[in-house]
Design an enzyme around this catalytic site. Structure first.
Site, PDB file in Angstrom:
ATOM      1  N   THR A   1     -45.372  69.883  21.500  1.00 34.65           N
ATOM      2  CA  THR A   1     -44.941  69.951  20.104  1.00 34.65           C
ATOM      3  C   THR A   1     -44.613  71.393  19.748  1.00 34.65           C
ATOM      4  O   THR A   1     -45.229  72.327  20.253  1.00 34.65           O
ATOM      5  CB  THR A   1     -46.052  69.485  19.140  1.00 34.65           C
ATOM      6  OG1 THR A   1     -47.185  70.316  19.360  1.00 34.65           O
ATOM      7  CG2 THR A   1     -46.422  68.052  19.369  1.00 34.65           C
TER       8      THR A   1
ATOM      9  N   LYS B   1     -48.957  74.663  -4.138  1.00 31.65           N
ATOM     10  CA  LYS B   1     -50.051  74.393  -5.065  1.00 31.65           C
ATOM     11  C   LYS B   1     -49.995  75.413  -6.199  1.00 31.65           C
ATOM     12  O   LYS B   1     -50.289  76.597  -5.999  1.00 31.65           O
ATOM     13  CB  LYS B   1     -51.400  74.450  -4.368  1.00 31.65           C
ATOM     14  CG  LYS B   1     -52.518  73.979  -5.266  1.00 31.65           C
ATOM     15  CD  LYS B   1     -53.624  73.318  -4.492  1.00 31.65           C
ATOM     16  CE  LYS B   1     -54.439  72.429  -5.398  1.00 31.65           C
ATOM     17  NZ  LYS B   1     -55.608  71.887  -4.789  1.00 31.65           N
TER      18      LYS B   1
END
Ligand code: AMP
Length: 549
Positions: A185, A439
């Protein structure tokens, strides 16, 4: 258990080879070169070469389970490796040619590759690692490009190597659970992680991918994947296409819009596949030139969110964008978005909303969403968002030789690291990667949603949004925008902010909108957000300085 009477034949890639040899030997394959010329061949020749290759590898001492790597682009030679290596019982390890050399070195050593099939065009990269990859005993040189400088231990030309093998290789009986291929990955943190596909997982994935409500591949199709063959086995398409007998076209490394459109047109390609950053410039080119691609039925698009403006834009040209979701860990195809028969009467806008979702889960795979804090499973109400988790016969259950692997799994489910909602009809919508959610003041902002909206502006070519640390709000979104070439200089941040203001809550509006020449890409062509964050860090430093002033 009451025993069944069914034969227990293993599901192995050898069955695909068996089919193409007997059924599709005359079906064409074409590989393009830099000048835009095609070298033409057939599955018949591919099978002959696969036999010789397997035989030559066996003479070289390659045994079942040994890792044999490829380091190259999309070509017929690469497809020959896709068959010869797993069908002789060895493990096809596709190396990403765009990785940094340290990562490449780590991966080759971690997998203990014995032989590497290398495109000459990327040979200098491999040569720079020559004294750091001790397990590699031979490098086989494919396709055109520079000749070796003598740094590597042993090299041989592909055709010379083929000539050392026999025409008929006695394919061994394989266990379907044996490793067939592996792919690391392209994670941004920590060492890359190895995913090992089995023969069984590859066969089930191929069958599922070919289904009408999945990619829908048939013998009459001509397939050109603009996704590199080192990215999750080109999304499993080479195997699925061969299984069904579809013709295959290989663009080598030439993935720019002009060349892609040229190949799609010349070869009458019916199905193509690639990340959104491949299709955005293609759409731009079609818009600018009015070129038509009447044969092209569909492009499979995933890897990152396909912006609705891209889906609607391609549709204007009669091209259906099938939005799909998956990961290297999931073989990769897990979901696809399609309009259901029950939606026929829906408005075009509502249908576009459905197409822009990542779709419904394919047969054999299951998924759920789980609360980010409590870990509790969430309802499929289209509102609750949590981590998407998947399981199924072609989802990885661990990582190769990795002591930290357990963090990525929960009660037999793979934790994808993607945050999503699932609606009552079962359509998933990705809100963000966990690490890319912004956030702000304790509330979440979806960078993907902001990007999709900005990319729907008629003057915008591409946009990426990242959260940067903010002294008061914890994080605030910043957008990097590439205007279309004809609008360079005449698109302003105020115009974009005004455009967004009735589409998102005020506190979602990016604090800064910066215009850039290009958005950095990852090794598989997605927007590289970590790199972008680094590029924009001065903005965060300015915010911090203003706060303390
Ligand atoms: P990779 O293993 O490099 O292909 O990366 C897998 C990741 O790509 C997923 O976990 C998602 O974050 C992202 N991804 C794949 N397909 C999509 C999609 N259709 N929309 C949004 N993100 C996607």
């Amino acid at each position: 258990m009451f025993p069944s009477t069914m034969m227990d034949l293993p599901l192995t890639i050898q069955n695909i080879l068996w089919r193409v040899e007997r059924l599709f030997y005359d079906k064409p394959l074409a590989t393009y070169d830099e000048a835009g010329n095609a070298t033409r061949s057939t599955y018949g020749e591919l099978v002959r070469n696969a036999n010789r290759l397997a035989s030559a590898l066996a003479k070289e001492g390659v045994r079942p389970g040994d890792r044999v790597a490829t380091f190259g682009w999309n070509t017929q030679r690469h497809l020959e490796c896709y068959f010869a290596i797993p069908c002789m019982g060895a493990v096809l390890h596709t190396l990403n040619v765009r990785l940094f050399s340290e990562q490449l070195e780590y991966i080759i050593n971690h997998a203990e590759d014995k032989v590497i099939f290398c495109d000459r065009s990327v040979l200098p990269i491999l040569e720079s690692l020559a004294d750091k990859i001790p397990t590699v005993q031979l490098v086989v040189l494919m396709n055109q490009g520079p000749e070796p400088t003598g740094k590597l231990k042993r090299t041989v030309d592909y055709f010379e190597f083929l000539a050392s093998g026999d025409d008929q290789y006695p394919w061994p009986t394989l266990d379907e659970r044996a490793a067939a291929a592996m792919c690391y990955t392209s994670g941004t943190t920590g060492n890359p992680k190895g995913v090992v596909y089995s023969h069984r997982s590859t066969m089930i994935h191929s069958l599922v991918a070919a289904l009408p409500d999945a990619v829908d591949i048939s013998e009459s199709d001509v397939l050109m994947y603009a996704v590199p063959m080192f990215h999750a086995n080109a999304w499993g398409l080479p195997y699925a296409a061969a299984m069904m007998g579809a013709s295959q076209v290989f663009p080598d490394r030439y993935l720019d819009a002009e060349r892609i459109v040229n190949i799609l047109e010349k070869e009458q390609v019916t199905i193509s596949a690639g990340v959104p950053t491949v299709w955005i410039p293609v759409l731009n080119l079609l818009d600018r030139t009015g070129k038509k691609l009447p044969a092209l039925k569909k492009v499979l698009c995933g890897g990152s969110a396909a912006p609705p403006a891209l889906i609607a834009g391609l549709r204007r040209h009669g091209i259906h964008l099938a939005h799909a979701w998956g990961m290297t860990e999931t073989s990769p195809l897990c979901s696809l978005s399609r309009i259901r028969s029950t939606m026929d009467g829906w408005s075009e806008d509502r249908k576009l909303e459905v197409m822009a979702k990542q779709g419904v889960v394919v047969p054999t795979v299951e998924w759920r969403i789980v609360d980010l804090d409590s870990g509790k499973e969430l309802p499929w109400d289209g509102k609750s968002f949590g981590e998407l988790q998947v399981r199924g016969p072609y989802i990885t259950g661990t990582y190769y030789n990795d002591p930290t692997a357990s963090e990525k799994f929960m009660d037999g489910w793979l934790r994808t690291g993607d945050v999503a909602t699932i609606d009552p009809l079962g359509y998933v919508q990705l809100v963000d990667r966990t690490k890319d959610l912004v956030k702000s003041g304790g509330e979440w902002i979806s960078s993907v949603e902001l990007e999709n909206l900005i990319m729907a502006h008629p003057k915008v070519l591409e946009a990426a949004v990242v959260g940067l640390p903010h002294p008061r709000w914890q994080e605030r979104p910043v957008a990097a925008v590439v205007p279309k070439s004809e609008h360079k200089g005449d698109l302003t941040a105020e115009e974009l902010r005004a455009y967004l203001s009735d589409k998102v809550a005020k506190w979602w509006l990016p604090d800064e909108i910066v215009f850039v020449e290009a958005i950095p890409r990852t090794s598989v062509g997605k927007f590289a957000k970590s790199q972008l964050r680094e590029q924009l860090k001065e903005i965060a430093e300015r915010w911090a300085a203003t706060a303390t002033a």
